[in-house]
Structures are given as structure tokens and as C-alpha cells.
Design an enzyme around this catalytic site. Structure first.
Site, PDB file in Angstrom:
ATOM      1  N   LEU A 220      -3.101 -15.862  61.939  1.00  0.00           N
ATOM      2  CA  LEU A 220      -3.942 -14.671  62.031  1.00  0.00           C
ATOM      3  C   LEU A 220      -5.113 -14.768  61.055  1.00  0.00           C
ATOM      4  CD1 LEU A 220      -3.135 -11.969  63.714  1.00  0.00           C
ATOM      5  CD2 LEU A 220      -3.106 -10.982  61.456  1.00  0.00           C
TER       6      LEU A 220
ATOM      7  N   ALA B 186      -7.733 -17.142  62.377  1.00  0.00           N
ATOM      8  CA  ALA B 186      -8.524 -16.553  63.465  1.00  0.00           C
ATOM      9  C   ALA B 186      -9.432 -15.434  62.958  1.00  0.00           C
ATOM     10  CB  ALA B 186      -7.593 -16.013  64.550  1.00  0.00           C
ATOM     11  N   GLU B 187      -8.955 -14.661  62.011  1.00  0.00           N
ATOM     12  CA  GLU B 187      -9.701 -13.498  61.538  1.00  0.00           C
ATOM     13  C   GLU B 187     -10.878 -13.861  60.626  1.00  0.00           C
ATOM     14  OE1 GLU B 187      -9.688 -10.344  62.247  1.00  0.00           O
ATOM     15  OE2 GLU B 187      -7.903 -10.250  63.494  1.00  0.00           O
ATOM     16  N   SER B 188     -10.614 -14.690  59.625  1.00  0.00           N
ATOM     17  CA  SER B 188     -11.622 -14.912  58.572  1.00  0.00           C
ATOM     18  C   SER B 188     -11.859 -16.381  58.263  1.00  0.00           C
ATOM     19  CB  SER B 188     -11.178 -14.214  57.291  1.00  0.00           C
ATOM     20  OG  SER B 188     -10.006 -14.844  56.781  1.00  0.00           O
TER      21      SER B 188
ATOM     22  N   TYR C 194      -8.731 -14.310  71.577  1.00  0.00           N
ATOM     23  CA  TYR C 194      -8.155 -14.168  70.242  1.00  0.00           C
ATOM     24  C   TYR C 194      -6.638 -14.377  70.282  1.00  0.00           C
ATOM     25  CZ  TYR C 194      -6.662 -11.744  65.976  1.00  0.00           C
ATOM     26  OH  TYR C 194      -6.070 -11.414  64.778  1.00  0.00           O
TER      27      TYR C 194
END
Length: 140
Positions: free
Chosen positions: A23, A26-28, A113
Site C-alpha cells: 500500500l 502504491a500510495e507514496s 490501484y
């Protein structure tokens, strides 16, 4: 150390540390100072209102952000009966969207995502198993 932070948060919230790492990627991309075009902040890209609800005072502090994001993902996993795809979709698009569509919303961004997070998670699990097998074989 990010790995240690994710392991600690994962243990505290009963969430696989590799899922948290997937996560974060993928997020940052692992950037604790990341800010999205819609205002999500930090490693796990918490929206300010969500961060406040989770008791995160500073989303740019990695420990706070990971603690809050892990708690949020834990709540989503509980809500969606440990269905990782639905929990991850809700993390991205919000639980209201997942509930409205009774599944992963038909948003291209959310679908990509979810696929990216699950692909990365599966890659990490396979790698973890390979290490375990190698350790077991080399100890004999």
C-alpha cells in the site's frame, strides 16, 4: 526504518506487513513528504479529515502516518470481512463508493490501484515464502 515501522504497525493492527508495504509503495512510493493532488499526505496518503479521525496530528511524521493508515486499513478489512481487494478499493475510493457499487467501483484509477497493490502484495508473499523455503532447506 520503514520495514520495522510497518512490521510494528502490522502486528498492532493484525495486518500483514507486506500488505502495508504494498500500500505504501502504491500510495507514496515510500516518500513520507508526498502530497497528492487531492491533498492526501505522507507515506500512506491520509486525507486530512481521515487523519484527524484516526488521531494523526502530523501526517508527515512517518510513525503517526503508518499507525493511522494501518488502523484505517484494519477497520476496512474488518468491514469487508478480510476481502483485501474490497478493503484496498475502499482505501483508495472510500467505503461509500465500494458500498454503492457492491464491490470495486468502476473507476479506472481505483481498479488499476487495486491491481497494483495486490500484484505487489503477491510478489512480496512469494518472495517471503522463497526465503522461508531456502532457510528451511539450508538448515538441514
Amino acid at each position: 526504518d520503514l520495514h520495522e515501522m510497518l512490521a510494528k504497525a502490522g502486528a498492532a493492527h493484525n495486518v500483514d506487513a507486506d500488505l502495508l508495504a504494498s500500500l505504501v509503495k502504491a500510495e507514496s512510493g515510500g516518500n513520507p513528504r508526498a502530497v497528492s493532488p487531492v491533498g492526501a499526505r505522507g507515506l500512506m496518503q491520509l486525507m486530512p479529515a481521515t487523519a484527524a479521525t484516526l488521531g494523526v496530528a502530523d501526517s508527515f511524521k512517518p510513525e503517526e502516518n503508518v499507525r493511522g493508515g494501518s488502523a484505517y486499513l484494519d477497520a476496512l478489512l474488518t468491514r469487508y470481512h478480510d476481502n483485501i481487494a474490497l478493503a484496498v478499493a475502499a482505501y483508495n475510493a472510500g467505503p461509500a463508493a465500494v458500498d454503492k457499487y457492491h464491490g470495486i467501483p468502476p473507476y479506472r484509477e481505483t481498479q488499476a490501484y487495486v491491481a497494483r497493490v495486490i500484484h505487489e502484495f503477491n510478489r512480496r508473499v512469494v518472495a517471503r515464502r522463497a526465503v522461508a523455503v531456502n532457510l528451511a532447506t539450508s538448515s538441514h
